[in-house]
Scaffold this active site. Structure first.
Site, PDB file in Angstrom:
ATOM      1  N   HIS A 168      35.328 -69.463 -32.049  1.00  0.00           N
ATOM      2  CA  HIS A 168      35.985 -70.789 -32.261  1.00  0.00           C
ATOM      3  C   HIS A 168      35.841 -71.206 -33.950  1.00  0.00           C
ATOM      4  O   HIS A 168      35.705 -72.335 -34.460  1.00  0.00           O
ATOM      5  CB  HIS A 168      35.433 -72.051 -31.473  1.00  0.00           C
ATOM      6  CG  HIS A 168      35.174 -71.780 -30.042  1.00  0.00           C
ATOM      7  ND1 HIS A 168      36.217 -72.180 -29.257  1.00  0.00           N
ATOM      8  CD2 HIS A 168      34.396 -71.044 -29.577  1.00  0.00           C
ATOM      9  CE1 HIS A 168      35.799 -71.766 -28.186  1.00  0.00           C
ATOM     10  NE2 HIS A 168      34.782 -71.011 -28.189  1.00  0.00           N
ATOM     11  N   SER A 289      45.060 -71.117 -61.436  1.00  0.00           N
ATOM     12  CA  SER A 289      45.949 -72.242 -61.209  1.00  0.00           C
ATOM     13  C   SER A 289      46.239 -72.693 -62.676  1.00  0.00           C
ATOM     14  O   SER A 289      45.300 -72.727 -63.754  1.00  0.00           O
ATOM     15  CB  SER A 289      45.230 -73.558 -60.503  1.00  0.00           C
ATOM     16  OG  SER A 289      45.605 -74.644 -61.093  1.00  0.00           O
ATOM     17  N   LYS A 295      40.074 -72.107 -60.583  1.00  0.00           N
ATOM     18  CA  LYS A 295      40.390 -71.619 -59.312  1.00  0.00           C
ATOM     19  C   LYS A 295      40.709 -70.297 -59.463  1.00  0.00           C
ATOM     20  O   LYS A 295      41.053 -69.441 -60.571  1.00  0.00           O
ATOM     21  CB  LYS A 295      42.170 -72.200 -59.053  1.00  0.00           C
ATOM     22  CG  LYS A 295      41.807 -73.580 -58.482  1.00  0.00           C
ATOM     23  CD  LYS A 295      41.652 -73.674 -57.118  1.00  0.00           C
ATOM     24  CE  LYS A 295      42.932 -73.668 -56.460  1.00  0.00           C
ATOM     25  NZ  LYS A 295      42.944 -74.400 -55.240  1.00  0.00           N
ATOM     26  N   GLU A 302      47.104 -64.387 -48.794  1.00  0.00           N
ATOM     27  CA  GLU A 302      47.926 -65.495 -48.158  1.00  0.00           C
ATOM     28  C   GLU A 302      49.340 -64.851 -47.724  1.00  0.00           C
ATOM     29  O   GLU A 302      49.699 -65.074 -46.808  1.00  0.00           O
ATOM     30  CB  GLU A 302      48.014 -66.658 -49.190  1.00  0.00           C
ATOM     31  CG  GLU A 302      46.780 -67.247 -49.644  1.00  0.00           C
ATOM     32  CD  GLU A 302      46.903 -68.309 -50.539  1.00  0.00           C
ATOM     33  OE1 GLU A 302      46.799 -67.702 -51.818  1.00  0.00           O
ATOM     34  OE2 GLU A 302      47.289 -69.387 -50.295  1.00  0.00           O
TER      35      GLU A 302
END
Ligand code: ARG
Length: 482
Positions: A168, A289, A295, A302
């Protein structure tokens, strides 16, 4: 457009099959009908199929050896032209089959017009496409094998590196990082099995099924099947031209593999957040970024995660195209290729990117070790200790351990930070020896069951995986590279 191209554009599909047609195709018809921009990728397979067919026709006395030789020479020339990028593909000639046949006739004359004896585009396209998908299965296997190899190399470095195992996505029990990586080696091993199974089943040659019913010429389907590297000809001519289940099986294997890759990619995304900090992705696979200087975004991971959606969509679209089609061939089936090509390209890229991300990521064992006990992950060990040393039934031991967890929460510490008094206060049977089991090392080492996370087990599993998946060869190479 050069004069030569102009000339090449004159023949149309209707000139080849439209003897009884008075009208030209509407421009809109040509647009919806032409598949050449997609199926030109089958040119190698189409030429191989035509070569095999021509040889067989001559061997069976259906065309003369001279016709055969003219056809083979013409096909060589066409292969050369396509390789050189000098072949003028024409949408007016619909598809790869007619483009090649028209050029062949242009090059060698009448023998070119004899090539289509005892075949149809229906068995031709089914043959070409099967050949292509067989090749794609082999490439998927290679990509998966390389990824397994990389995972094994990284796992070998981290047999005794503890990390929190999750259920979970809640901290569950400590596991070895190698054990976690080896879970993917198993998954990708089954993926390879699915491609191999699919490949074995699609290893039958449709050529010679002709339009759907077979042919009146004395052909030898076993000869063409063997020359094209198929195990045997398809047994039923109607089935041979009707089904695309080989493509579906390939796509299903791609989709499952892509879902596995996506889960791994998701873990890389989570693990590489500053909050987790388990791994650091190589700069080469991340982006910054323009507004937030700190970042480091895991873009490649992704995108691998997202590509699974695309590949699953490719499977879905072919399932829906085929659903409800009566036997035998229907033009709907022309829509079978684009999704397969897309899935193959996307999967092969995703596999390569994932292998490189894993190979180049930096692992932070300290962060993993520190996180391994956060969230009272040793509670099961405490319960097991009560069962083992005090003979308490597991259900009761579970309750005692749960109370210890509550005590730790009240005190705002982790389980292993409790004192002997804390334990005794919960239950007198929890003597000082109980504290000794509350270490990550003990937690890992104790899970010695077959397939468990104990380092000795993981070491054996590593050796076993290398053997089972035939990873020995590049193993040495992988080692040398580092
Ligand atoms: N381009 C077609 C396809 O991919 C080839 C088969 C055409 N057959 C036919 N009878 N029109 O499906």
């Amino acid at each position: 457009m050069s004069d030569r191209d102009q000339e090449r554009r004159t023949p149309t599909a209707r000139a080849l099959w439209g003897g009884h047609f008075g009208e030209d195709a509407a421009p809109l018809m040509e647009r919806i009908n032409a598949s050449i921009d997609v199926d030109r990728r089958l040119w190698r397979e189409d030429i191989a199929g035509s070569r095999a067919h021509a040889r067989m026709l001559a061997a069976c006395g259906i065309i003369t050896p001279a016709d055969r030789d003219a056809i083979l020479a013409g096909l060589d020339q066409i292969a050369y032209e396509i390789e050189q990028g000098r072949f003028a593909f024409s949408p007016a000639l619909e598809d790869i089959h007619l483009n090649i046949e028209a050029r062949l006739t242009e090059l060698v004359g009448e023998p070119g017009r004899r090539l289509h004896t005892a075949r149809s585009r229906n068995d031709q396209v089914a043959t070409d496409f099967r050949l292509w998908v067989k090749g794609a299965c082999a490439r998927a296997d290679q990509g998966l094998r390389t990824l397994q190899q990389v995972l094994v190399v990284r796992a070998r470095e981290h047999v005794a590196t503890p990390m929190p195992g999750f259920t979970h996505l809640q901290a569950a029990q400590p596991v070895s990082f190698a054990h976690h990586l080896l879970a993917y080696v198993e998954m990708f091993g089954r993926d390879r099995g699915r491609f191999a199974d699919a490949r074995r089943r699609m290893d039958e040659c449709p050529l010679g099924a002709a339009a759907l019913a077979g042919t009146s010429y004395p052909i030898d389907r076993f000869m063409t099947a063997a020359e094209l590297g198929f195990a045997r000809p398809c047994a039923n001519s109607i089935d041979a031209v009707s089904d695309r289940d080989f493509a579906l099986e390939y796509l299903a294997a791609c989709a499952i593999t892509a879902v596995h890759l996506s889960r791994l990619a998701e873990e890389l995304v989570v693990w590489s957040t500053p909050q987790f900090g388990f791994v650091r992705m190589a700069e080469a696979f991340t982006s910054g970024s323009s507004i937030m200087p700190q970042k480091r975004n895991p873009d490649a991971a992704e995108l691998v995660r997202a590509k699974a959606g695309r590949i699953c969509g490719d499977l879905e679209r072919l399932l829906v195209v085929l659903k409800g089609l009566p036997l035998a061939y229907s033009k709907d089936m022309q829509e079978d290729k684009e999704g397969v090509f897309d899935a193959a390209d996307t999967l092969e890229l995703s596999l390569a990117v994932t292998a490189e991300m894993i190979r180049t990521m930096t692992v932070n064992p300290e962060r993993m070790r520190a996180a391994a006990t956060v969230g009272h992950t040793l509670a099961t060990d405490l319960a097991d200790w009560l069962v083992r040393t005090k003979g308490i039934p597991f259900r009761e031991a579970h309750g005692i351990a749960a109370r210890v967890v509550r005590r730790a929460e009240e005190r705002g510490v982790e389980l292993h930070e409790l004192t002997a008094e804390d334990l005794r206060a919960v239950d007198p049977r929890l003597d000082a020896a109980a504290l000794a089991v509350l270490t990550v090392e003990q937690a890992l080492a104790s899970r010695r069951s077959y397939g468990g996370t104990a380092p000795e087990r993981v070491r054996a599993a590593l050796a076993e995986a290398v053997r089972r998946f035939g990873l020995e060869q590049d193993e040495a190479a992988g080692e040398e590279e580092r």
